[in-house]
Write a protein that holds these residues in place. Sequence first.
Motif: not given
Lengths: 518, 324
Positions: A126-144
Amino acid sequence: MDQTNKPNEITNVVRMQGIVKRFPGVLANNQVDFELRRGEVHALLGENGAGKSTLMNVLAGLYRPDGGTVIVNDKVVNFSSPRDAINAGIGMVHQHFMLVPSQSVTENVLLGLDEPRFRMHLPRYNRKIAEIAGQYGLHVDPAAKIWQLSVGEQQRVEILKMLYRGADVLIMDEPTAVLAPSEIEELFKTLRSMTAQGKSIVFISHKLHEVMEISDRVTVLQKGVVTSACLPISSVTRADLARLMVGREVVFRVEKKHVEPGEVVLSVKDLQADNDKGLPALRGVSLDVREGEVVGLAGVAGNGQSELAETLVGLRPVLGGKVIVNQKDVTNKPVKFGIRQGVSLIPADRTQVGTAPNLSVTDNVIMKKYDQAPIGQGWMVNALEANKYAAELKEAYDIMVPTVDTSVRLLSGGNLQKVILAREISSEPKLMIAVQPTRGLDVGAIEGVQRLLLAQRADGAAILLISEELEELLSLSDRVYVIYEGGIMGEVADGDIEKIGQMMTGTRLEQIEMQGEA
Amino acid sequence: MDFVLVILASGVATGTVLLYATVGEIFSERSGVLNLGVEGMMLVGAMTAYKVTAATSDPWLGLLAAMLAAGAVSQVHAFIAITLQADQVVSGLALNFLATGLSLVLGEGLTSLRDVVPTLPSFTISLLSQIPWLGRILFTKQSVMVYVGYIFIPLAWYYINRTRPGMHLRSVGEYPAAADSLGISVFSLRYFYVFVGGMMAGLAGATISLSISPGWFAALTTAGQGWIAVGLVIFAQWNPARAAVGAYTFGALRRLVLDIQGPTTLLGFANPFFYNPYYGFFLKMLPYAFTVVVLVIGSREANRKRIGTPAALGLPYIRGQRGL
């Protein structure tokens, strides 16, 4: 910033040369060339059936080409599955999302990978994916869970899936078709941030204004052939692109005669209904449609439009409120009662609802007339009369079929829609409810359908046009209502696209106007 | 009190059979394949286990043979349902007839071997059996298969919900096109989990004939437990933990309606069920009637919560239909 992104150091990440792809009876791609530079958004423009998706499916490893070469990073490649393409850094985001609804974002991103080895270690990923998402401004909750997400968020998960797999080339197949205006803005921001970080993007679309806005270069396809390759977007106008795409001048606005609206034909008051899952889909919808008026209903797909259409014609139970047609209460009345009041439906689903696919053109066009003379004679259907009637309609509506005995499942989308329109219009409706009447049709067919609708308006019919194509809504409608989560957000008569866009994402008209004054 | 503990203890033993069959079917259905042939596969398992054990005097070998035999039979269904893309309900029913017939023919003459064939061991776990009540119910003179069952429940749950192969299993049952697009082989995973389901049904059958009620009594060996297992899957909402609750409850219920006919008095009153043939038939019907009731309630609840049913359950996967 990545050094490869310097303008003087142009590198092609993808080159496709002489791609040929045949399907039974169709040459989908005929000697197509395509190239993609690092860090650019390259639009692939063309009508439906022009071969854009086919070409990109070849690049993404879904189809194997019948001829031609694909070169990725200066190496000739031969993909036999999407997995090969992903390994070479090419990922495709399809129009229909490939996400498992009951699983979380993280699970969907990890699906099919060789990691984790056995245990899922969800918090870590979850943390790893949130990191990549943040890098490109893709806002989404990995646990949802996927089913909890909006369409726009689901699209971000698809993009994340490809980024996580290390894709350098991202193919977006008509990504804006399902998005609200604000979500489109967000998507464009993400795309820009990706190209700034050295990714390349293929943007498949037939929407000219979006192509003009987001892309650096554009390649236009027409009937499987490239009509112009790799044009810098700064060198073309919107009209140029339209001509290249269709092969002739296109009138963007249909001619619309002035018609004075008459009596109120359809009056809906505080309508409530559930969707198929038993959840509220309409939460108090109120609207009016008058004679000689096209009233548009705008909204992002899934906000209650299809439920509204079904409720109005009597296909879905009304749980509250009233539907009045020509001063007669048709609430929860049988469908046939509505038909007698002159209600007509052009459903979104042409093959399942609009027609009976295995029946002939004749059987499909007499569906509203089979019990009336001269076709209906007591218990019997007069086959001769029926065929004669069908032949007349075939002539009048220019339905391209060898004979009227042909099963309609063999018809193209445009011809199928003509069959439906022929049946509905010949029933001389007082109220016509048209749901997505031009979806999936090519430009020529779209014009035909739109003309027929406007002709109905000129004859004094009341038309409720439900569509996700804002341009179409604005060019055809006299007024536009906007629906959001089963409620009407407001009504616009002046075609103010800004306001409609805001209402489509859930802002009420009053709120917009208050902000305007403040 | 003793009477209740005895019923619960033997209920857990009976329920273990249902547990294996149900969890096996959960694996199969989670991958998207409905296999109604559980009853038949259990019979194949029970027969094979008994026959092999009779021949080799090694019940463990019998158990292994039962799993492989039922697993093999399940592949008939897998081929029809997955490769030929036929209707899974029809194929499952057909498998049932095939497997039942097969085991009755091959099991001919096994009935007379009762008490000659060795069974799987039963034992008491000394420390845990000291726990008041629970120790008597769960850990005293139970079959080794019962103990394996206890360990098996959390493992199955963990495998499905918290591991990578489990995630792949869920994805092919929920949205095979998504799994396929990411390079997961929908076909081979479905074949595999139908095989797992078959092996578990075989294990369930072997548990009956080698341990819980040893012997081979033709179709009465399983007496419709395979069908109860299919129903329990829905009650369990495709979750092994809930399957355990359901299986043990049904096991206890089955024992209750048998054992309640034994004592002459119940709670100080004359026992109306005491070897009364009319009540006997009625009582034997109860677990099956209860299955229907539980199914109705369970599926309504599942509907309401929008959980459970794998979305692609019963649907063959055809590549072209991925909507491109």
